[in-house]
Motif scaffolding. Structure first.
Motif, PDB file in Angstrom:
ATOM      1  N   SER A 245     -23.131 -11.604 -27.725  1.00  0.00           N
ATOM      2  CA  SER A 245     -23.307  -9.906 -27.336  1.00  0.00           C
ATOM      3  C   SER A 245     -22.278  -9.244 -27.263  1.00  0.00           C
ATOM      4  O   SER A 245     -21.232  -9.695 -26.700  1.00  0.00           O
ATOM      5  CB  SER A 245     -24.546  -9.559 -26.280  1.00  0.00           C
ATOM      6  OG  SER A 245     -23.728 -10.245 -25.010  1.00  0.00           O
ATOM      7  N   ALA A 249     -25.222  -3.907 -26.591  1.00  0.00           N
ATOM      8  CA  ALA A 249     -26.210  -4.310 -27.814  1.00  0.00           C
ATOM      9  C   ALA A 249     -26.699  -5.972 -27.710  1.00  0.00           C
ATOM     10  O   ALA A 249     -25.984  -6.602 -26.877  1.00  0.00           O
ATOM     11  CB  ALA A 249     -25.298  -4.438 -29.159  1.00  0.00           C
ATOM     12  N   ASP A 263     -23.090  -6.678 -38.529  1.00  0.00           N
ATOM     13  CA  ASP A 263     -23.836  -6.120 -37.153  1.00  0.00           C
ATOM     14  C   ASP A 263     -23.395  -7.375 -36.186  1.00  0.00           C
ATOM     15  O   ASP A 263     -23.209  -6.937 -35.144  1.00  0.00           O
ATOM     16  CB  ASP A 263     -25.339  -6.151 -37.169  1.00  0.00           C
ATOM     17  CG  ASP A 263     -25.701  -4.924 -38.075  1.00  0.00           C
ATOM     18  OD1 ASP A 263     -24.924  -3.946 -38.052  1.00  0.00           O
ATOM     19  OD2 ASP A 263     -26.915  -4.790 -38.347  1.00  0.00           O
ATOM     20  N   VAL A 421     -24.583  -1.598 -32.264  1.00  0.00           N
ATOM     21  CA  VAL A 421     -24.223  -3.067 -32.551  1.00  0.00           C
ATOM     22  C   VAL A 421     -23.017  -3.690 -31.976  1.00  0.00           C
ATOM     23  O   VAL A 421     -22.758  -4.799 -32.004  1.00  0.00           O
ATOM     24  CB  VAL A 421     -24.130  -3.344 -34.318  1.00  0.00           C
ATOM     25  CG1 VAL A 421     -25.410  -2.944 -34.732  1.00  0.00           C
ATOM     26  CG2 VAL A 421     -23.088  -2.331 -34.811  1.00  0.00           C
ATOM     27  N   ASN A 429     -20.169   0.529 -34.894  1.00  0.00           N
ATOM     28  CA  ASN A 429     -21.305   1.425 -34.564  1.00  0.00           C
ATOM     29  C   ASN A 429     -21.398   2.492 -35.567  1.00  0.00           C
ATOM     30  O   ASN A 429     -22.660   3.085 -35.853  1.00  0.00           O
ATOM     31  CB  ASN A 429     -21.280   1.959 -33.075  1.00  0.00           C
ATOM     32  CG  ASN A 429     -21.330   0.919 -32.142  1.00  0.00           C
ATOM     33  OD1 ASN A 429     -22.031  -0.187 -32.341  1.00  0.00           O
ATOM     34  ND2 ASN A 429     -20.826   1.006 -30.775  1.00  0.00           N
TER      35      ASN A 429
END
Length: 439
Positions: A245, A249, A263, A421, A429
């Motif tokens: 992560s 996000a 992503d 993301v 993003n």
């Protein structure tokens, strides 16, 4: 983007290649130097596919006697056509391209500004004719299969590799010391990890074991219950993948959709660089093959992520707003995102080629512009309305580019700064997703 070779082209290409004098300083018709991530498997597969198109008979693979080097060759009426692939790290590829020894530089990171400046009088390595994205890779974070830890943040990963977190019990795992495995300093994989994970905050712990080979690193992690390492996605082998992560996000594992769309927070592009208009004809042909439909099929076969779009129905978890679920209820998502160069709405080099890939997808599947929906996103802004405007402008810029490429009247909308993301300020993003109506 399909790739085909006429008989006339094949004969002409072979005549040109076999007419080249092979002196002691030019032992091969083409040399590809650089990334181990690209050169270990992918580059030889692409070279083999291209040689099979322009030659006859089977492609032969030989060793130079040096680790991580291969010679691929094919016989022809005029003699043997051979290509050297030397995979000693991305930085080595730039040096050989700049010196004229390599016709292609394979790299698992973008060209650095200082490198581009060094050869700026000969070519612009940041231009479309020099920078070629041949595949998408996810930087895989690997642990032993028995490790119960399944996800972590980029910040935690940085703390682990800096030696600030030294035992798995600090992360909810067993009371076991953490062993660090890392690529060596010549590796583009290391450059990517250093940039995306360590940044300016962390320094690699001196106890980390260093590797030239992705595969060897992964194999050693899979045998060490305390181990953690990173490699290219094609080298996961028997190790366990972690979900990663970034900021607020959700944690994502690298897969077809999350990596192809970039992503996944540790996704990265794999490149081949050439010297613009000075690129040898044979190298141009190989690049064209690699970027085309058939070359991208080999990318998928090699274990990396192809840029040929496919439609998938993503799993939308509880963090996804209901308005977005309703917006996309009748759609599937294509595995391509349009991203931008520095600035608001200028499409980057990969996006320029992705325009053609989307159009090819529609033609191959009997679909039309009416089936598409472009959804723009923005990074967090000082005001929600500003983010909404930026997201709509990005979607509109892709719509206009598709129109100029021959696909008019594509529907578009913006979704503002929602569903990031990456962390705040992350350029990923700012993107435009491509959705296609489900049948």
């Amino acid at each position: 983007m399909s790739y085909s070779v006429s008989a006339a082209f094949k004969a002409g290409a072979l005549a040109l290649l076999t007419a080249l004098p092979l002196s002691s300083t030019l032992a091969h018709n083409l040399e590809i130097h650089g990334s181990n991530t690209v050169g270990a498997t992918l580059a030889p597969m692409l070279v083999t596919g291209h040689l099979e198109h322009i030659g006859s008979g089977a492609v032969k693979t030989d060793s130079t006697g040096v680790e991580n080097e291969k010679i691929l060759s094919i016989a022809s009426e005029g003699g043997t056509v051979s290509v050297l692939v030397a995979a000693h790290g991305s930085s080595t590829g730039f040096r050989t391209l700049a010196s004229g020894q390599a016709g292609i530089w394979a790299s698992s990171r973008p060209v650095k500004p200082g490198e581009a400046q060094q050869v700026s009088a000969q070519a612009d390595l940041t231009a479309l004719e020099s920078e070629h994205v041949i595949a998408i890779d996810g930087l895989a974070i690997l642990v032993h299969p028995s490790n119960p830890v399944s996800k972590m943040s980029i910040q935690t990963l940085g703390q682990i590799y800096a030696g600030e977190i030294r035992n798995w019990s600090q992360l909810g795992g067993p009371d076991r010391d953490i062993s660090l495995y890392a690529r060596d300093d010549r590796s583009g994989t290391w450059d990517t990890f250093k940039s995306l994970v360590l940044g300016k905050t962390y320094t690699l712990d001196s106890g980390a074991l260093r590797y030239e080979s992705n595969d060897q690193l992964s194999d050693d992690v899979s045998r060490d219950p305390g181990g953690i390492g990173f490699s290219g996605l094609a080298s996961v082998r028997n190790s366990k993948l972690l979900a990663i992560s970034d900021g607020n996000a959700p944690a994502l594992k690298p897969n077809q959709l999350t990596v192809a769309s970039e992503d996944y927070p540790l996704s990265r592009r794999l490149f081949m660089y050439t010297m613009g208009n000075q690129t040898p004809e044979f190298a141009r042909g190989l690049i064209e093959f690699a970027l085309g439909t058939e070359g991208q099929a080999l990318v998928a076969e090699s274990g990396f992520i192809s840029q040929n779009p496919i439609a998938v129905k993503p799993e939308l978890d509880s963090s996804v707003p209901e308005t977005f679920k309703r917006l996309t209820a009748e759609y599937q998502r294509l595995t391509v995102n349009f991203r931008f160069s520095e600035g608001r709405t200028k499409l980057d080099n990969k996006a320029q080629r992705d325009l053609l890939r989307v159009i090819d997808y529609l033609e191959q599947h009997g679909r039309s512009a009416d089936d598409l929906l472009l959804i723009g996103f923005a990074d967090a802004q000082s005001h929600e309305l500003r983010a909404q405007m930026i997201s709509e402008l990005r979607a509109l810029s892709v719509r206009k580019a598709l129109h100029q490429t021959g696909l008019p009247r594509v529907a578009y909308t913006g979704y503002g700064q929602y569903m990031p993301v990456g962390g705040s300020g992350n350029q990923r993003n700012g993107r435009v997703e491509v959705w296609i109506r489900a049948r």
